[in-house]
Write an enzyme that holds these catalytic residues in place. Structure first.
Site, PDB file in Angstrom:
ATOM      1  N   ASP A   1      -4.142   8.477  -5.553  1.00 51.13           N
ATOM      2  CA  ASP A   1      -3.673   8.016  -4.481  1.00 51.13           C
ATOM      3  C   ASP A   1      -2.703   8.336  -3.725  1.00 51.13           C
ATOM      4  O   ASP A   1      -2.458   9.831  -3.421  1.00 51.13           O
ATOM      5  CB  ASP A   1      -3.791   6.379  -4.372  1.00 51.13           C
ATOM      6  CG  ASP A   1      -3.810   5.719  -3.130  1.00 51.13           C
ATOM      7  OD1 ASP A   1      -3.359   6.373  -1.998  1.00 51.13           O
ATOM      8  OD2 ASP A   1      -4.594   4.856  -2.800  1.00 51.13           O
ATOM      9  N   ASN A   2      -1.481   7.907  -3.517  1.00 51.59           N
ATOM     10  CA  ASN A   2      -0.241   8.216  -2.964  1.00 51.59           C
ATOM     11  C   ASN A   2       0.471   9.173  -3.834  1.00 51.59           C
ATOM     12  O   ASN A   2       0.740   9.037  -4.866  1.00 51.59           O
ATOM     13  CB  ASN A   2       0.521   7.198  -2.702  1.00 51.59           C
ATOM     14  CG  ASN A   2       0.411   6.608  -0.971  1.00 51.59           C
ATOM     15  OD1 ASN A   2      -0.016   7.456  -0.342  1.00 51.59           O
ATOM     16  ND2 ASN A   2       0.013   5.490  -1.199  1.00 51.59           N
TER      17      ASN A   2
ATOM     18  N   HIS B   1      -0.714   0.858   6.874  1.00 50.17           N
ATOM     19  CA  HIS B   1      -1.362   1.761   5.938  1.00 50.17           C
ATOM     20  C   HIS B   1      -0.209   2.773   5.340  1.00 50.17           C
ATOM     21  O   HIS B   1       0.819   2.313   4.769  1.00 50.17           O
ATOM     22  CB  HIS B   1      -2.598   2.444   6.351  1.00 50.17           C
ATOM     23  CG  HIS B   1      -3.371   2.884   5.417  1.00 50.17           C
ATOM     24  ND1 HIS B   1      -4.721   3.291   5.677  1.00 50.17           N
ATOM     25  CD2 HIS B   1      -3.568   2.747   3.844  1.00 50.17           C
ATOM     26  CE1 HIS B   1      -5.353   3.719   4.616  1.00 50.17           C
ATOM     27  NE2 HIS B   1      -4.637   3.332   3.619  1.00 50.17           N
TER      28      HIS B   1
ATOM     29  N   ASN C   1      -5.069   8.108   6.740  1.00 48.26           N
ATOM     30  CA  ASN C   1      -4.730   7.445   5.527  1.00 48.26           C
ATOM     31  C   ASN C   1      -3.390   7.274   5.532  1.00 48.26           C
ATOM     32  O   ASN C   1      -2.429   6.350   5.710  1.00 48.26           O
ATOM     33  CB  ASN C   1      -5.478   8.058   4.333  1.00 48.26           C
ATOM     34  CG  ASN C   1      -5.539   7.113   3.048  1.00 48.26           C
ATOM     35  OD1 ASN C   1      -4.330   6.831   2.323  1.00 48.26           O
ATOM     36  ND2 ASN C   1      -6.650   6.766   2.705  1.00 48.26           N
ATOM     37  N   ASP C   2      -2.887   8.770   5.099  1.00 45.91           N
ATOM     38  CA  ASP C   2      -1.413   8.853   4.781  1.00 45.91           C
ATOM     39  C   ASP C   2      -0.852   9.943   5.941  1.00 45.91           C
ATOM     40  O   ASP C   2      -1.377  10.730   6.479  1.00 45.91           O
ATOM     41  CB  ASP C   2      -1.275   9.285   3.452  1.00 45.91           C
ATOM     42  CG  ASP C   2       0.387   8.801   3.080  1.00 45.91           C
ATOM     43  OD1 ASP C   2       1.124   8.399   3.913  1.00 45.91           O
ATOM     44  OD2 ASP C   2       0.443   9.471   1.795  1.00 45.91           O
TER      45      ASP C   2
ATOM     46  N   GLU D   1       0.914  -1.283   0.125  1.00 49.90           N
ATOM     47  CA  GLU D   1      -0.023   0.005  -0.124  1.00 49.90           C
ATOM     48  C   GLU D   1       0.941   1.173   0.167  1.00 49.90           C
ATOM     49  O   GLU D   1       0.476   2.397  -0.608  1.00 49.90           O
ATOM     50  CB  GLU D   1      -0.976  -0.212   1.023  1.00 49.90           C
ATOM     51  CG  GLU D   1      -1.401   1.275   1.657  1.00 49.90           C
ATOM     52  CD  GLU D   1      -2.426   2.045   0.715  1.00 49.90           C
ATOM     53  OE1 GLU D   1      -3.087   1.245  -0.098  1.00 49.90           O
ATOM     54  OE2 GLU D   1      -2.654   3.101   0.699  1.00 49.90           O
ATOM     55  N   ASP D   2       1.832   1.148   0.841  1.00 44.30           N
ATOM     56  CA  ASP D   2       2.744   2.486   0.793  1.00 44.30           C
ATOM     57  C   ASP D   2       4.325   2.097   0.845  1.00 44.30           C
ATOM     58  O   ASP D   2       4.544   1.095   1.423  1.00 44.30           O
ATOM     59  CB  ASP D   2       2.551   3.471   1.931  1.00 44.30           C
ATOM     60  CG  ASP D   2       3.019   4.719   1.824  1.00 44.30           C
ATOM     61  OD1 ASP D   2       3.297   5.298   0.804  1.00 44.30           O
ATOM     62  OD2 ASP D   2       2.857   5.583   2.705  1.00 44.30           O
TER      63      ASP D   2
ATOM     64  N   ASN E   1      -6.423  11.567   0.672  1.00 46.87           N
ATOM     65  CA  ASN E   1      -5.694  10.510   0.590  1.00 46.87           C
ATOM     66  C   ASN E   1      -4.169  10.404   0.768  1.00 46.87           C
ATOM     67  O   ASN E   1      -3.526  10.669   1.992  1.00 46.87           O
ATOM     68  CB  ASN E   1      -5.924   9.872  -0.597  1.00 46.87           C
ATOM     69  CG  ASN E   1      -5.558   8.339  -0.750  1.00 46.87           C
ATOM     70  OD1 ASN E   1      -4.717   8.028  -0.029  1.00 46.87           O
ATOM     71  ND2 ASN E   1      -6.526   7.439  -1.285  1.00 46.87           N
TER      72      ASN E   1
ATOM     73  N   ILE F   1       2.984   5.256   5.280  1.00 44.55           N
ATOM     74  CA  ILE F   1       4.026   5.248   6.078  1.00 44.55           C
ATOM     75  C   ILE F   1       4.903   6.718   5.715  1.00 44.55           C
ATOM     76  O   ILE F   1       4.664   7.147   4.748  1.00 44.55           O
ATOM     77  CB  ILE F   1       5.113   4.209   5.874  1.00 44.55           C
ATOM     78  CG1 ILE F   1       5.624   4.172   4.309  1.00 44.55           C
ATOM     79  CG2 ILE F   1       4.471   2.957   6.285  1.00 44.55           C
ATOM     80  CD1 ILE F   1       6.522   2.967   4.159  1.00 44.55           C
TER      81      ILE F   1
ATOM     82  N   HIS G   1      -3.906   0.475  11.511  1.00 41.77           N
ATOM     83  CA  HIS G   1      -5.289   0.342  12.213  1.00 41.77           C
ATOM     84  C   HIS G   1      -5.579  -0.855  12.924  1.00 41.77           C
ATOM     85  O   HIS G   1      -6.349  -1.826  12.477  1.00 41.77           O
ATOM     86  CB  HIS G   1      -6.194   0.311  10.762  1.00 41.77           C
ATOM     87  CG  HIS G   1      -6.077   1.637   9.824  1.00 41.77           C
ATOM     88  ND1 HIS G   1      -6.520   2.802  10.259  1.00 41.77           N
ATOM     89  CD2 HIS G   1      -5.643   1.766   8.471  1.00 41.77           C
ATOM     90  CE1 HIS G   1      -6.451   3.567   9.319  1.00 41.77           C
ATOM     91  NE2 HIS G   1      -5.799   2.865   8.182  1.00 41.77           N
TER      92      HIS G   1
END
Ligand SMILES: *[C@@H]1O[C@H](CO)[C@@H](O)[C@H](O)[C@H]1NC(C)=O
Ligand SMILES: *[C@@H]1O[C@H](CO)[C@@H](O)[C@H](O)[C@H]1NC(C)=O
Ligand SMILES: *[C@@H]1O[C@H](CO)[C@@H](O)[C@H](O)[C@H]1NC(C)=O
Ligand SMILES: [Ca+2]
Ligand SMILES: [Ca+2]
Length: 355
Positions: free
Chosen positions: A269-270, A115, A168-169, A53-54, A224, A117, A134
């Protein structure tokens, strides 16, 4: 008369619902099809099958990757296993991933659900890794010290705050100092689904430090990814459901003022920032419906955008990579290091390419 009233109200309700449904599908970009853009020199990263995810790359080419996210509405291929942080050395010709051991007496590994980082490197070169987790679907930020020799993360502290309900981030601006995106307002998943469906845009961004915690920007339709320019003067925020990247000016007192925003035809997103050029690299979901209702027969695709010269009048946006889901499903993040590109996905694999 009463019947007419009821009928009118019913009609109004239905019309509103239809409006919301069509706007929901637009916000999800439900009709977007992918036109593939291939890169010649890519391979899948061995050892990553259940999400990446990250990720974040340090100046020396070491990359941290978070894997194993469990999140409401998002498919997990490994729902019973805790998440992990992986390390990958992008200087190697054929890099492999290694799981970082987590040490520290007060940390519950079994509920670790990483999630977003972010890293912060101190003046004495100590590397801190801040990880959104989470546990039981709550939100915490776990602070670790990276111990490179031992290939481990020493857990220092768990950060929780009432202004940080659904993180989220994050982007770290100090060892215990960060900006965080709160992607939705409600904690309850039923209310959250209505919040997202109706597009209430109650998502916000918080500045956190041990002495001060404050909402610095609000009114987002699912804030996000978040990141910062190499000179620390600008903060970038991706608004997933509005398909926008916002640029904020960051002041010495940590407040943010909006400067500009860019529109896209994809769910952003990221955000990663190339420390050398300042370019933004963004992992995107071309079609949000396919992310939130996973179907292996009709999988979500992946898309990586590069934005050059974002502060100028004419930023240049390039689709560097796009795939219909055959190779890579659900890209969330992309980062570059010395001509190499690493792309992560929310529940699937990771891809490593030479540019
Ligand atoms: C990517 O997004 C995740 C959350 O969705 C976030 O935690 C992470 O920090 C982002 N990655 C980068 C490099 O900004
Ligand atoms: C923070 O700094 C900005 C820019 O200098 C200023 O406009 C603003 O009023 C300050 N806000 C607070 C709360 O001090
Ligand atoms: C995706 O693209 C590949 C080749 O580019 C093709 O073989 C495949 O059928 C496509 N899949 C879908 C679901 O469109
Ligand atoms: Ca991040
Ligand atoms: Ca994200």
């Amino acid at each position: 008369m009463a019947k007419l009233m009821v009928l009118t109200l019913l009609g109004l309700g239905l019309a509103l619902f239809r409006d919301h449904r069509s706007s929901y599908l637009t916000r999800m970009n439900a009709f977007r099809e992918i036109k593939p853009v291939e890169l010649p020199n890519c391979k899948l990263v061995k050892g990553i099958e259940t999400g990446s995810e990250d990720l974040e790359v340090l100046h020396n080419g070491l990359a941290f990757i978070s894997t194993g996210l469990k999140y409401p509405g998002i498919k997990s291929f490994e729902p019973d296993k805790p998440g992990k942080i992986l390390l990958m050395d992008l200087n190697e010709e054929d890099p492999v991933v290694l799981e970082l051991r987590i040490t520290g007496s007060n940390f519950d590994l079994s509920s670790f659900n990483p999630h977003g980082i972010s890293t912060f490197t101190d003046e004495d070169n100590t590397v801190y890794l801040l990880v959104v987790s989470h546990p039981d679907l709550k939100s915490t930020v776990e602070l670790f010290k990276f111990q490179e020799e031992e290939k481990s993360l020493l857990h220092l502290k768990t950060i929780k705050h009432k202004l940080l309900p659904n993180i989220n981030d994050i982007v770290a601006v100090g060892p215990e100092h960060f900006y965080a995106t709160i992607d939705h307002y409600f904690v309850d998943t039923y209310l959250t689904s209505w919040e997202i469906y109706l597009g209430l845009a109650w998502s916000y961004v918080v500045y956190y430090s041990p002495n001060e915690v404050q909402v610095m920007a609000s009114g987002f339709d699912f804030a996000n990814g978040i990141n910062i320019s190499p000179d620390g003067k600008y903060v970038y925020i991706s608004e997933l459901m509005a398909h926008k990247i916002h640029v904020y000016e960051k002041h010495a007192n940590w407040t943010l003022t909006p400067l500009k925003s860019l529109d896209f035809n994809t769910l952003v997103d990221n955000i990663s920032v190339d420390p050398v050029t300042g370019d933004l690299w963004i992992g995107c979901h071309p079609n949000g419906i396919k992310i939130f209702s996973y179907d292996a027969e009709n999988p979500p695709g992946s898309e990586v955008l590069q934005i050059q010269d974002i502060l100028t009048e004419e930023p240049k946006v390039t689709v560097v990579y796009a795939d219909n889901g055959t190779v890579l499903q659900g890209s969330t993040v992309a980062a570059v290091y010395k001509g190499k590109l690493l792309v992560g996905t929310v529940f699937h694999r990771a891809l490593y390419c030479k540019l």
